[in-house]
Motif scaffolding. Sequence first.
Motif, PDB file in Angstrom:
ATOM      1  N   ALA A   1       2.386   6.980  23.146  1.00 54.15           N
ATOM      2  CA  ALA A   1       0.873   6.749  22.352  1.00 54.15           C
ATOM      3  C   ALA A   1      -0.128   7.309  23.341  1.00 54.15           C
ATOM      4  N   ALA A   2      -0.989   7.997  22.652  1.00 52.44           N
ATOM      5  CA  ALA A   2      -2.117   8.282  23.457  1.00 52.44           C
ATOM      6  C   ALA A   2      -3.326   7.182  23.283  1.00 52.44           C
ATOM      7  N   THR A   3      -4.061   6.694  24.205  1.00 47.83           N
ATOM      8  CA  THR A   3      -5.306   5.651  24.068  1.00 47.83           C
ATOM      9  C   THR A   3      -6.502   6.125  23.793  1.00 47.83           C
ATOM     10  N   LYS A   4      -6.884   7.282  24.034  1.00 44.36           N
ATOM     11  CA  LYS A   4      -8.097   7.915  24.100  1.00 44.36           C
ATOM     12  C   LYS A   4      -8.067   8.818  23.188  1.00 44.36           C
ATOM     13  N   ALA A   5      -8.937   8.911  22.220  1.00 43.36           N
ATOM     14  CA  ALA A   5      -9.312  10.044  21.308  1.00 43.36           C
ATOM     15  C   ALA A   5      -9.439  11.441  21.622  1.00 43.36           C
ATOM     16  N   THR A   6      -9.662  11.641  22.975  1.00 42.77           N
ATOM     17  CA  THR A   6      -9.825  12.989  23.433  1.00 42.77           C
ATOM     18  C   THR A   6      -8.545  13.300  24.157  1.00 42.77           C
ATOM     19  N   THR A   7      -7.373  12.385  24.309  1.00 42.16           N
ATOM     20  CA  THR A   7      -6.210  12.986  24.627  1.00 42.16           C
ATOM     21  C   THR A   7      -5.503  14.137  23.863  1.00 42.16           C
ATOM     22  N   GLN A   8      -4.840  15.054  24.331  1.00 37.61           N
ATOM     23  CA  GLN A   8      -4.378  16.083  23.487  1.00 37.61           C
ATOM     24  C   GLN A   8      -2.629  15.553  23.717  1.00 37.61           C
TER      25      GLN A   8
ATOM     26  N   VAL B   1       2.183  10.279  19.718  1.00 32.47           N
ATOM     27  CA  VAL B   1       1.287  10.036  18.711  1.00 32.47           C
ATOM     28  C   VAL B   1      -0.133   9.871  19.292  1.00 32.47           C
ATOM     29  N   SER B   2      -1.210  10.327  18.289  1.00 33.55           N
ATOM     30  CA  SER B   2      -2.468  10.245  18.810  1.00 33.55           C
ATOM     31  C   SER B   2      -3.083   8.541  18.678  1.00 33.55           C
ATOM     32  N   ALA B   3      -4.314   8.698  19.397  1.00 27.84           N
ATOM     33  CA  ALA B   3      -5.000   7.195  19.559  1.00 27.84           C
ATOM     34  C   ALA B   3      -5.411   6.639  18.290  1.00 27.84           C
ATOM     35  N   ALA B   4      -5.452   7.627  17.021  1.00 30.27           N
ATOM     36  CA  ALA B   4      -5.813   7.395  15.727  1.00 30.27           C
ATOM     37  C   ALA B   4      -4.541   6.791  15.071  1.00 30.27           C
ATOM     38  N   THR B   5      -3.394   7.181  15.476  1.00 30.55           N
ATOM     39  CA  THR B   5      -2.084   6.981  14.704  1.00 30.55           C
ATOM     40  C   THR B   5      -1.895   5.705  15.321  1.00 30.55           C
TER      41      THR B   5
ATOM     42  N   GLY C   1       0.914  -1.169   0.045  1.00 30.55           N
ATOM     43  CA  GLY C   1      -0.035  -0.030   0.024  1.00 30.55           C
ATOM     44  C   GLY C   1       0.794   1.235  -0.021  1.00 30.55           C
ATOM     45  N   PRO C   2       0.193   2.221  -0.134  1.00 32.46           N
ATOM     46  CA  PRO C   2       0.837   3.584  -0.202  1.00 32.46           C
ATOM     47  C   PRO C   2       1.511   4.296   0.901  1.00 32.46           C
ATOM     48  N   GLU C   3       2.426   5.040   0.905  1.00 32.26           N
ATOM     49  CA  GLU C   3       2.981   5.751   2.394  1.00 32.26           C
ATOM     50  C   GLU C   3       1.997   6.751   2.960  1.00 32.26           C
ATOM     51  N   GLN C   4       1.973   6.633   3.986  1.00 32.64           N
ATOM     52  CA  GLN C   4       1.187   7.587   4.601  1.00 32.64           C
ATOM     53  C   GLN C   4       1.862   8.705   5.419  1.00 32.64           C
ATOM     54  N   ALA C   5       1.426   9.866   5.050  1.00 32.51           N
ATOM     55  CA  ALA C   5       2.239  11.008   5.571  1.00 32.51           C
ATOM     56  C   ALA C   5       1.236  11.596   6.576  1.00 32.51           C
ATOM     57  N   LEU C   6       1.757  11.706   7.940  1.00 25.96           N
ATOM     58  CA  LEU C   6       1.017  12.199   9.182  1.00 25.96           C
ATOM     59  C   LEU C   6       0.986  13.483   9.468  1.00 25.96           C
ATOM     60  N   THR C   7       0.039  14.274  10.175  1.00 25.06           N
ATOM     61  CA  THR C   7      -0.043  15.472  10.172  1.00 25.06           C
ATOM     62  C   THR C   7       0.636  16.059  11.597  1.00 25.06           C
ATOM     63  N   TYR C   8       1.542  16.877  11.739  1.00 23.21           N
ATOM     64  CA  TYR C   8       2.118  17.452  12.774  1.00 23.21           C
ATOM     65  C   TYR C   8       1.226  18.269  13.722  1.00 23.21           C
ATOM     66  N   GLY C   9       1.112  17.812  15.003  1.00 20.76           N
ATOM     67  CA  GLY C   9       0.371  18.524  15.840  1.00 20.76           C
ATOM     68  C   GLY C   9      -1.082  17.698  16.096  1.00 20.76           C
ATOM     69  N   SER C  10      -1.674  17.043  15.221  1.00 21.14           N
ATOM     70  CA  SER C  10      -2.941  16.253  15.205  1.00 21.14           C
ATOM     71  C   SER C  10      -2.734  14.916  15.464  1.00 21.14           C
ATOM     72  N   ASP C  11      -1.802  14.193  14.434  1.00 23.01           N
ATOM     73  CA  ASP C  11      -1.381  12.999  14.377  1.00 23.01           C
ATOM     74  C   ASP C  11      -0.099  12.572  15.282  1.00 23.01           C
TER      75      ASP C  11
END
Length: 547
Positions: A207-214, A249-253, A113-123
């Motif tokens: 790694a954050a484990t909750k989506a609400t974690t900043q 990294v965020s929970a989504a990451t 699959g393709p490379e994924q570029a993450l976003t600084y600050g949110s990811d």
Amino acid sequence: MRIRSFALTVASIVTTASAFAQSTGIPKPLRKPLDKVSAADYEAHVRYLADDKLQGRLPGTAGYQMAVEYVVEQYKKRGVLPAGENGTYLQTVRLRRAYTELGATLRLQAPQGPEQALTYGSDFTFYPNPAEASTTVAAPVVFVGFGISAPELGYDDYAGLDATGKIVVVAQERPKQFPDAVRLYNTDLLTIMQTAAKHGAVGVLLAATKATTQLVDLPKGAVSVLGPDGKVAVSRTYGGAQLRVLGSVSAATLHRLFHGSASDTARALAALRTGRPASVALQPRVLATQGSRYKDVESYNVVGKIQGGDPKLRDEYVVHTAHLDHIGVGAPIEGDSIYNGAHDNATGVASLLEIAGVYSRLKQKPRRSVLITMVTGEEMGLLGSAYFARNPTVPKSQIVANINTDMPTIIAPLLSVVALGAENSSLAAPVAEAAQAFNLTVEADPEPAQNRFIRSDQYSFVTQGIPALHIKYGNKTADGQNNLSQQVQQWRARYYHKPQDGMNGQFDFEAGRKYAQLNFLIGYQIADNVTRPTWNAGNFFGERFAK
């Protein structure tokens, strides 16, 4: 615990603990020197150090230098000898503030699959690297649960997992299966980094484990101490040259990183929460790039000595510490932008200056020598104390104990105390005896969730194998409600690390006087006892660091 008597007869050279705890409480030779501790003098120290002209005592500024000069002047007035470098009162602490440059990148490279570029600050975010201005790391990734390796406790996230040359991902959750002190040590960022480096990792992602974690970002940079060779000597966010990447990294990451692996985040986190390791190799490789820029300044620890009276034991030392720094000038709150740090920690400095005054009035000093040490960079991550504890101006092996003083929060009468860390060693005995002498009760920590034991300068000495403690207020109140911790929490919400922590706040300087007297008596007992303090048998910190 034994206390030196000043009677001329040989039989009265040493008094016992039972005599110490008589109705008068305090040995006669100490009473007048202790009585002369002045609430007015204590207040005067605080007023000077918290004055706007010192601009919040940020290390590397003219305001901090004014605080240094004030302390040196007070040492000289009290006959405190210089114990810094080159015959001075000063130990140079070279501070480097590192910032992450714009343009940091993190890319996931899956086998297919393709490379994924993450976003600084949110990811993701990166902590700046204080030793490497430009960093590029391409490496496989492994999930290592809590990042704990403690086989002696029956738990090891790294067991059976090869982390060599890889970036480890650590879940930012608290394990529940360990006692508080053990948990605090093992989940401290520095321990996590050291454990990762020991297992050959080249980076750590928290790694954050909750989506609400900043995500944690460091817009004001991360500060480290440089040694005389210009290399990083002390840091809370740098694990050495081997660990080239530290970030979050965020929970989504985290979910993305688990894609295609032999487990998933739900199963892995569920296992961790039941106390079972859930480490697993992850499928993507990561490519991390980062730039860091630096600002270096010189600051100082201020070290004075009271020479001990015993020809043999005077070369051993009891170290009193208080941090001299605060956080300078910052964002205005209610129209004020100077973070004066009256309680945090002008009161601690005042306590040590008054302790020095007691020693100056003694006709005969205790057996051991005493260091009165004001440290820099506490607000930046216990940096000045960590540098001193690792590189003391006296032989490290000759330091027998540390008594730290940080923000006693003198907002009410002092009726009870909490001795953070004393339960780990024989230091609990002099605390109990000194408290009894002042009709104070010793209580358990009413705020264990605040992690106070590892959040102040005494912890720097603990990690060097030196028994240490920090006296805080207990919960007892004059009205019998015994809810002082609630009052302190309310005070903290209003004043802590805000410009409002100035001289217009709430103070009980008579309590400050008593607090200084108590800390003197604890230190005096340790300094005068022929027996060196020891860690309790089987104590976690003694086993971990003293050996």
